[in-house]
Design an enzyme around this catalytic site. Structure first.
Site, short mmCIF file in Angstrom:
data_model
loop_
_atom_site.label_atom_id
_atom_site.label_comp_id
_atom_site.label_asym_id
_atom_site.label_seq_id
_atom_site.Cartn_x
_atom_site.Cartn_y
_atom_site.Cartn_z
CB CYS A 198 20.66 38.85 -52.19
SG CYS A 198 20.33 40.31 -53.41
CB SER A 220 23.81 43.74 -59.36
OG SER A 220 24.64 43.93 -58.14
#
Length: 633
Positions: free
Chosen positions: A2, A52
């Site tokens: 991320c 994800s």
């Protein structure tokens, strides 16, 4: 994997503009294209961009504890989170998700700042504890994941995964740090904790930073781990090989946990081949492997990758890249945010681009050379150390210093035949010599390029200071251990991990490095040097441990590296770009460099009388950084 970002008011509760927070968070949207999240309260703003990988349905961030008093934004993976969950549950903590992010929240509640000691993985996170009015930042032990931060003129604090988060804030003042320029033209990157801009910093690997509202205005990072070389493990060679195979198996298995397609890079070198062979023994399905080759056989390792792929029947993908693939210069300058001179960033970008077509997570062999003693420069350094140990510095310095000054320069020759470089190194102490060998441009070359005004700004500073500081903290005087330690703190973090992080995240690809597992590294640091370099053979332990699993040609062939033909590029298709860089107003307008010397570098390289590919490439990339800085200002 991320991107994280945030703002904090250490002294009060001023509100932050949601639109501003969203803007600085979205500048790194390539790191997390799947979703985003913001949390704002008086004096605090947290932002997250999500790729994800684990717990796809309930792993969104920022994530909170039960009453919302603790919030976290996190980049990375905690590989032992499944082992920590039951321990935390036994302490009374309930889990609402299956995510490693929530494990960090609960670990903070249970153990406070000491929670980082329990985490095994790659990570950079920021955690807000409202009850304690504390913002806690942490970075993993080997600096796999990045963390940048700065204090703004109004006293507020900004942080982000990439430097572009900081520079996107309108209050940040972009003033180039002269010391960072010196680091770059020596090392090819800006060494942690410095950034190219003054007042911006990288959180060093294995450090935390704690900001308390009303506390010290600018607290300093605090270390929580270090590798200690003892070299005293009495283990036999056979037992060490068996234990390494078991440790590698465990490290790889931990990194194969994912809820998305997973594969591996397969370059055909020892390190990536060892990782793939280990994965194949753990996976009931064929391992997805990705490789790139070059249309010039001098740079192409794909046949060796094919041998490993065929042996383990992997689902192998190969793409051939032209050796004229230099069109990424400005793209890389934007991705890296700072001048970055490692030309292997080009093929690294391409292999990540190719891998992302097939997988979301890829395991790599990064860290093998540093941990197992694989670099040729290690063997060269040990040979020089043997000579240095026989004569005192007071004798070596005048004798070899004089020889080094009069001997002709021969950058075109193989490293062992560059007598000038060897004589210069023999006139130095161990740390100076290693810095000398690691410098893209050596001290006298940099001095000839810098203007007198810039020399004055440096005030006597040299990038050697970076190496000297780490050497002082190394806790060892063993010649090999010392330079391995320096590499862990400089080259590995500043070059290798930075290169892979930016190249992979440009394509929203998560890369995991089993050979950088800190428990594996701690064990390797106990082994005597003969397990690493034996009879002039680097990576001796790894190669012998892998003999039952990999072809002999893969293990014992000469190392090729992930390189590109810079010298011919800069005389051919990149010649005009290089000329524009070294003669244009953008570079000369900085006042840092001698115009006539830059022109001389270019002319001599074009004439073929000297090979100045290294400095010219460094100037091309520095000028590309300046160009990007103009467009994003």
């Amino acid at each position: 994997m991320c991107g994280i970002a945030g703002l904090f008011d250490p002294q009060g509760l001023r509100p932050f503009d949601p639109a501003l927070m969203r803007r600085i968070n979205d500048v790194q949207s390539h790191r997390g294209p799947d979703s985003d999240g913001l949390h704002l309260e008086p004096g605090l703003a947290l932002g997250h961009r999500r790729l994800s990988v684990i717990d796809l349905s309930t792993g969104d961030q920022p994530q909170f504890n039960d009453d919302g008093s603790v919030a976290i934004v996190f980049n990375g993976e905690i590989y032992n989170y499944r082992q920590l969950m039951p321990e935390l549950q036994s302490l009374g903590y309930r889990f609402r998700t299956r995510s490693d992010t929530e494990v960090i929240v609960r670990a903070w509640e249970a153990w406070g700042p000491a929670c980082v000691q329990r985490l095994r993985g790659m990570f950079a996170f920021a955690l807000w504890d409202r009850r304690q009015q504390t913002l806690f930042l942490a970075r993993d032990r080997l600096g796999v994941k990045p963390m940048h931060y700065a204090w703004l003129p109004d006293g507020s604090f900004v942080f982000g995964s990439e430097l572009k988060v900081i520079t996107a804030h309108p209050a940040f003042e972009r003033r180039i740090d002269p010391l960072a320029v010196e680091d770059y033209f020596s090392l090819g990157y800006v060494a942690d904790p410095r950034c190219i801009y003054q007042n911006a910093h990288k959180l060093p690997s294995a450090h935390t930073l704690t900001l308390r509202r009303g506390g010290p205005a600018r607290p300093e990072p605090v270390p929580y781990w270090d590798v200690r070389f003892t070299n005293d493990n009495p283990i036999s060679a056979a037992d060490a090989q068996a234990e390494l195979r078991e440790r590698l198996r465990e490290s790889v298995e931990l990194r194969m946990i994912a809820d998305v397609p997973l594969g591996a890079f397969l370059s055909g070198g020892v390190d990536s081949s060892a990782v793939v062979a280990t994965m194949a023994g753990l996976s009931p399905q064929p391992v997805h492997t990705c490789a790139i080759g070059f249309d010039d056989p001098k740079f192409n390792e794909s046949d060796f990758a094919k041998q490993v792929a065929e042996r383990y029947r992997t689902d192998h993908r190969l793409e051939i890249v032209g050796t004229d693939d230099f069109g990424l210069i400005d793209r890389l300058a934007w991705l890296y945010d700072e001048p970055f001179a490692d030309s292997s960033a080009l093929p690294t970008y391409r292999v990540c681009e190719m891998a992302r077509k097939h997988v979301t997570v890829a395991l790599s062999g990064d860290g093998g050379d540093e941990s197992f003693g694989g670099y040729r420069r290690y063997r060269m350094h040990l040979g020089e150390e043997a000579l240095r140990s026989r004569l005192p510095l007071g004798v070596r310095r005048p004798v070899f210093g004089a020889l080094g000054s009069i001997y002709p320069k021969a950058d075109w020759a193989p490293r062992p035949l560059r007598a000038k470089t060897t004589f210069q190194a023999l006139a130095m102490d161990s740390v100076q010599a290693y810095h000398h060998s690691m410098s893209h441009l050596r001290a006298e070359q940099r001095a000839a390029l810098y203007t007198p005004a810039f020399q004055q700004q440096l005030g006597g500073y040299s990038s050697l200071d970076v190496f000297a500081q780490h050497a002082e903290a190394a806790g060892t005087d063993d010649p090999l251990a010392l330079i391995q330690y320096i590499d862990y703190k400089t080259w590995l973090v500043g070059d290798i991990n930075t290169k892979v992080d930016r190249a992979s995240m440009a394509h929203s690809l998560e890369v995991r490095e089993p050979l950088l597992d800190h428990e594996l590294i701690e064990w390797l640091a106990t082994l005597p040097n003969r397990h690493k370099i034996d009879g002039g053979e680097g990576k001796a332990l790894l190669k012998r441990a892998m003999e039952p699993m990999l072809p002999h040609d893969v293990l014992y062939r000469p190392k090729m590296g992930f390189s590109v033909p810079l010298a011919s590029w800069l005389r051919g298709p990149l010649a005009e770009r290089a000329r524009e860089a070294v003669t244009g107003d953008r570079l000369l307008g900085t006042g840092l460099f001698q115009p006539e010397r830059l022109r001389q570098l270019y002319d001599q390289h074009q004439a073929g009388t000297s090979d100045h590919a290294t400095p010219l490439w460094m100037f091309v990339m520095f000028e590309a950084f300046l160009r990007q800085a103009e467009t994003t200002a």
